[in-house]
Design an enzyme around this catalytic site. Structure first.
Site, PDB file in Angstrom:
ATOM      1  CG  HIS A   7      -0.314   0.046   2.547  1.00 35.64           C
ATOM      2  ND1 HIS A   7      -0.017  -1.097   3.250  1.00 35.64           N
ATOM      3  CD2 HIS A   7       0.106   1.069   3.339  1.00 35.64           C
ATOM      4  CE1 HIS A   7       0.540  -0.784   4.410  1.00 35.64           C
ATOM      5  NE2 HIS A   7       0.630   0.525   4.491  1.00 35.64           N
ATOM      6  CG  HIS A  79       3.925   4.502   5.526  1.00 34.58           C
ATOM      7  ND1 HIS A  79       3.038   5.082   6.412  1.00 34.58           N
ATOM      8  CD2 HIS A  79       3.441   3.257   5.290  1.00 34.58           C
ATOM      9  CE1 HIS A  79       2.077   4.221   6.699  1.00 34.58           C
ATOM     10  NE2 HIS A  79       2.283   3.090   6.028  1.00 34.58           N
ATOM     11  CD  GLU A 130       3.437  -0.536   7.182  1.00 36.96           C
ATOM     12  OE1 GLU A 130       2.868   0.229   6.385  1.00 36.96           O
ATOM     13  OE2 GLU A 130       2.859  -1.074   8.137  1.00 36.96           O
TER      14      GLU A 130
HETATM   15 CO    CO Z   1       1.169   1.322   6.326  1.00 37.75          CO
END
Ligand code: CO
Length: 134
Positions: A7, A79, A130
């Site tokens: 994502h 992020h 991440e």
């Molecule tokens: Co995230």
């Protein structure tokens, strides 16, 4: 090492307005708001054919998004999340290259209920990364 883009997370000052823009103006499939008190955010997931967008709004005063929105009042990309097959192996391999893991270095349970880690943005072209266990 990294696999699929899981994502892209976007911090927003007004979650319902952002969700409405994605639903009505961009025609996206927008989920319900999910408060995550442990992470200090409320999240809305937007499902795209090839990945997800995560809209993040602060929940409470001292969440991780509050400072970001102070610097970026209209919101912005916060992020990006890549999948890895083995998060502990990925962490150890990255530490061996001198990369810094945020926090205590141990994976935490992320917004999708899977182990995640964050890498220091200064080690990766100014981008907060991440890693999520696939
Ligand atoms: Co995230």
């Amino acid at each position: 090492m990294i696999g699929r883009l899981n994502h892209v997370a976007i911090a927003v000052p007004d979650l319902s307005a952002a969700a409405e823009d994605y639903r009505t103006r961009l025609g996206a499939e927008v989920g319900p708001p999910l408060p995550q008190p442990d992470h200090g955010v409320t999240v809305i997931f937007i499902t795209l054919p090839n990945t997800k967008i995560e809209l993040l709004e602060p929940l409470g005063d001292a969440g991780p998004i509050t400072g970001f929105l102070a610097k970026n009042p209209s919101g912005g990309i916060h992020h990006i999340c890549y999948e890895v097959d083995d998060i502990l192996a990925a962490r150890d391999q990255l530490i061996a290259t001198g990369a810094r893991i945020l926090g205590d270095g141990d994976p935490k349970t992320g917004a999708h209920g899977k182990p995640v880690l964050f890498l220091h943005p200064k080690d990766f072209t100014g981008t907060l990364i991440e890693l999520e266990q696939a």
